[in-house]
Design a protein around this motif. Sequence first.
Motif, PDB file in Angstrom:
ATOM      1  N   VAL A 178       0.996  -1.175  -0.133  1.00 54.07           N
ATOM      2  CA  VAL A 178      -0.122   0.239  -0.167  1.00 54.07           C
ATOM      3  C   VAL A 178       0.880   1.206  -0.171  1.00 54.07           C
ATOM      4  N   PRO A 179       1.899   1.654   0.763  1.00 51.19           N
ATOM      5  CA  PRO A 179       2.057   2.724   0.910  1.00 51.19           C
ATOM      6  C   PRO A 179       3.433   2.971  -0.595  1.00 51.19           C
ATOM      7  N   THR A 180       4.126   1.662  -0.884  1.00 52.38           N
ATOM      8  CA  THR A 180       4.860   1.808  -2.285  1.00 52.38           C
ATOM      9  C   THR A 180       3.599   2.197  -3.450  1.00 52.38           C
ATOM     10  N   ALA A 181       2.719   1.495  -3.148  1.00 52.50           N
ATOM     11  CA  ALA A 181       1.659   1.996  -4.391  1.00 52.50           C
ATOM     12  C   ALA A 181       0.897   3.486  -4.245  1.00 52.50           C
ATOM     13  N   ILE A 182       1.150   3.750  -2.943  1.00 50.83           N
ATOM     14  CA  ILE A 182       0.530   5.490  -3.236  1.00 50.83           C
ATOM     15  C   ILE A 182       1.887   6.656  -3.759  1.00 50.83           C
ATOM     16  N   TYR A 183       3.261   6.134  -3.581  1.00 52.05           N
ATOM     17  CA  TYR A 183       4.427   6.592  -3.439  1.00 52.05           C
ATOM     18  C   TYR A 183       3.613   6.778  -5.704  1.00 52.05           C
ATOM     19  N   LEU A 184       3.753   5.764  -5.963  1.00 55.48           N
ATOM     20  CA  LEU A 184       4.375   5.359  -7.354  1.00 55.48           C
ATOM     21  C   LEU A 184       3.147   6.045  -7.394  1.00 55.48           C
ATOM     22  N   ALA A 185       1.548   6.289  -7.600  1.00 53.01           N
ATOM     23  CA  ALA A 185       0.365   6.664  -7.720  1.00 53.01           C
ATOM     24  C   ALA A 185       0.434   8.703  -7.947  1.00 53.01           C
ATOM     25  N   ILE A 186       1.202   8.581  -7.193  1.00 56.75           N
ATOM     26  CA  ILE A 186       1.834  10.049  -6.697  1.00 56.75           C
ATOM     27  C   ILE A 186       2.337  10.916  -7.881  1.00 56.75           C
ATOM     28  N   GLU A 187       3.922   9.173  -7.844  1.00 55.92           N
ATOM     29  CA  GLU A 187       4.639   9.382  -8.896  1.00 55.92           C
ATOM     30  C   GLU A 187       3.579   9.838 -10.362  1.00 55.92           C
ATOM     31  N   THR A 188       2.650   9.208 -10.376  1.00 49.54           N
ATOM     32  CA  THR A 188       2.075   9.040 -12.006  1.00 49.54           C
ATOM     33  C   THR A 188       1.148  10.034 -12.225  1.00 49.54           C
ATOM     34  N   GLY A 189       0.644  11.505 -10.809  1.00 49.76           N
ATOM     35  CA  GLY A 189      -0.144  11.618 -11.603  1.00 49.76           C
ATOM     36  C   GLY A 189      -1.754  10.813 -10.959  1.00 49.76           C
ATOM     37  N   ALA A 190      -1.433   9.473 -10.551  1.00 50.13           N
ATOM     38  CA  ALA A 190      -3.314   9.480 -10.949  1.00 50.13           C
ATOM     39  C   ALA A 190      -3.839   9.396  -8.853  1.00 50.13           C
ATOM     40  N   THR A 191      -3.156  10.279  -8.810  1.00 53.76           N
ATOM     41  CA  THR A 191      -3.277  10.842  -7.862  1.00 53.76           C
ATOM     42  C   THR A 191      -5.135  10.247  -7.030  1.00 53.76           C
ATOM     43  N   SER A 192      -6.443  10.206  -7.306  1.00 52.59           N
ATOM     44  CA  SER A 192      -7.634   9.204  -7.252  1.00 52.59           C
ATOM     45  C   SER A 192      -7.348   7.943  -6.990  1.00 52.59           C
ATOM     46  N   ILE A 193      -6.311   7.353  -7.650  1.00 53.14           N
ATOM     47  CA  ILE A 193      -6.170   6.242  -6.807  1.00 53.14           C
ATOM     48  C   ILE A 193      -5.057   5.844  -5.262  1.00 53.14           C
ATOM     49  N   ALA A 194      -4.285   6.694  -5.582  1.00 51.51           N
ATOM     50  CA  ALA A 194      -3.621   7.514  -4.415  1.00 51.51           C
ATOM     51  C   ALA A 194      -4.343   7.472  -2.831  1.00 51.51           C
ATOM     52  N   TRP A 195      -5.298   8.261  -3.631  1.00 46.64           N
ATOM     53  CA  TRP A 195      -6.564   8.565  -2.552  1.00 46.64           C
ATOM     54  C   TRP A 195      -7.418   6.867  -1.645  1.00 46.64           C
ATOM     55  N   TYR A 196      -7.696   6.397  -2.744  1.00 47.04           N
ATOM     56  CA  TYR A 196      -8.086   4.768  -2.111  1.00 47.04           C
ATOM     57  C   TYR A 196      -7.402   4.447  -1.575  1.00 47.04           C
ATOM     58  N   TYR A 197      -6.161   4.619  -1.918  1.00 46.88           N
ATOM     59  CA  TYR A 197      -4.621   3.310  -0.822  1.00 46.88           C
ATOM     60  C   TYR A 197      -4.442   4.462   0.337  1.00 46.88           C
ATOM     61  N   VAL A 198      -4.630   5.447   0.176  1.00 47.43           N
ATOM     62  CA  VAL A 198      -4.695   5.993   1.367  1.00 47.43           C
ATOM     63  C   VAL A 198      -5.709   6.204   2.762  1.00 47.43           C
ATOM     64  N   LEU A 199      -7.064   5.707   2.233  1.00 50.01           N
ATOM     65  CA  LEU A 199      -7.848   6.220   2.367  1.00 50.01           C
ATOM     66  C   LEU A 199      -8.365   4.184   3.908  1.00 50.01           C
ATOM     67  N   VAL A 200      -7.815   3.892   2.863  1.00 53.22           N
ATOM     68  CA  VAL A 200      -7.677   1.956   3.168  1.00 53.22           C
ATOM     69  C   VAL A 200      -6.523   2.208   4.450  1.00 53.22           C
ATOM     70  N   SER A 201      -5.706   2.358   4.192  1.00 50.24           N
ATOM     71  CA  SER A 201      -4.528   2.741   5.040  1.00 50.24           C
ATOM     72  C   SER A 201      -4.867   3.730   6.685  1.00 50.24           C
ATOM     73  N   ILE A 202      -5.954   4.186   5.799  1.00 50.98           N
ATOM     74  CA  ILE A 202      -5.779   5.151   7.446  1.00 50.98           C
ATOM     75  C   ILE A 202      -7.397   4.162   8.551  1.00 50.98           C
TER      76      ILE A 202
END
Length: 219
Positions: A178-202
């Motif tokens: 999950v953390p590395t997926a968030i990192y990759l999502a931000i790096e590739t501009g996929a902010t909405s996907i990053a939010w999904y993983y962030v919400l799962v983690s939180i």
Amino acid sequence: MQWSWHPVQLSFYVATTATILAFLLAVVLAFWMVRKDRKGKAIVETIFFLPLVLPPTVIGFFLIIVFGRNSWVGQVIETLTGGSLLFTSTAAIIAALVVAFPLIYQSIKTGFLSVDPNIIGAAKVDGANDWSTLIRIILPLSSRSLVTGLVLGFTRGFGEFGATLMFAGNIPGKTQTVPTAIYLAIETGATSIAWYYVLVSISFSFVLLFIINRMKPNQ
């Protein structure tokens, strides 16, 4: 980048496995350390707690040095398994174990020290040996501290990023957590996907910490 459940599933697997291993190791070491004053105890415990203060990249660096192909440990593992630990899910487990261990150890040690010495002394008078005392008396009386250590260790392992990225990599479908997926999502501009993983983690971390706060202290 597309949304996938694999990082979530892998994070659960990595955190669960690392927490179980770290918990067993911490129980043994904490019991060994609290039984009596030991020479060099301060130095040993300082080493135990180093992962709490070291930069994750430093931890990742040392893991690569210890388990890499150029080390004797890495060569032995490669001979036995036919492959290197680097960039595997096992590497992610080791990274999570290293960073989770100090939290689990400290919580368990605190629980062990809170047990009334008179109870332990009475058990030994009745013929109980050290390990029997640990299993039948100390562990049950330290249950809240044990659970706290497990939860804190699990959430720390679940959220491990830096050492995991260096040691296990960020390979989608293989070592991506999950953390590395968030990192990759931000790096590739996929902010909405990053939010999904962030919400799962939180959400998951909130539930676990809420459970700890709702637990009644040992009487």
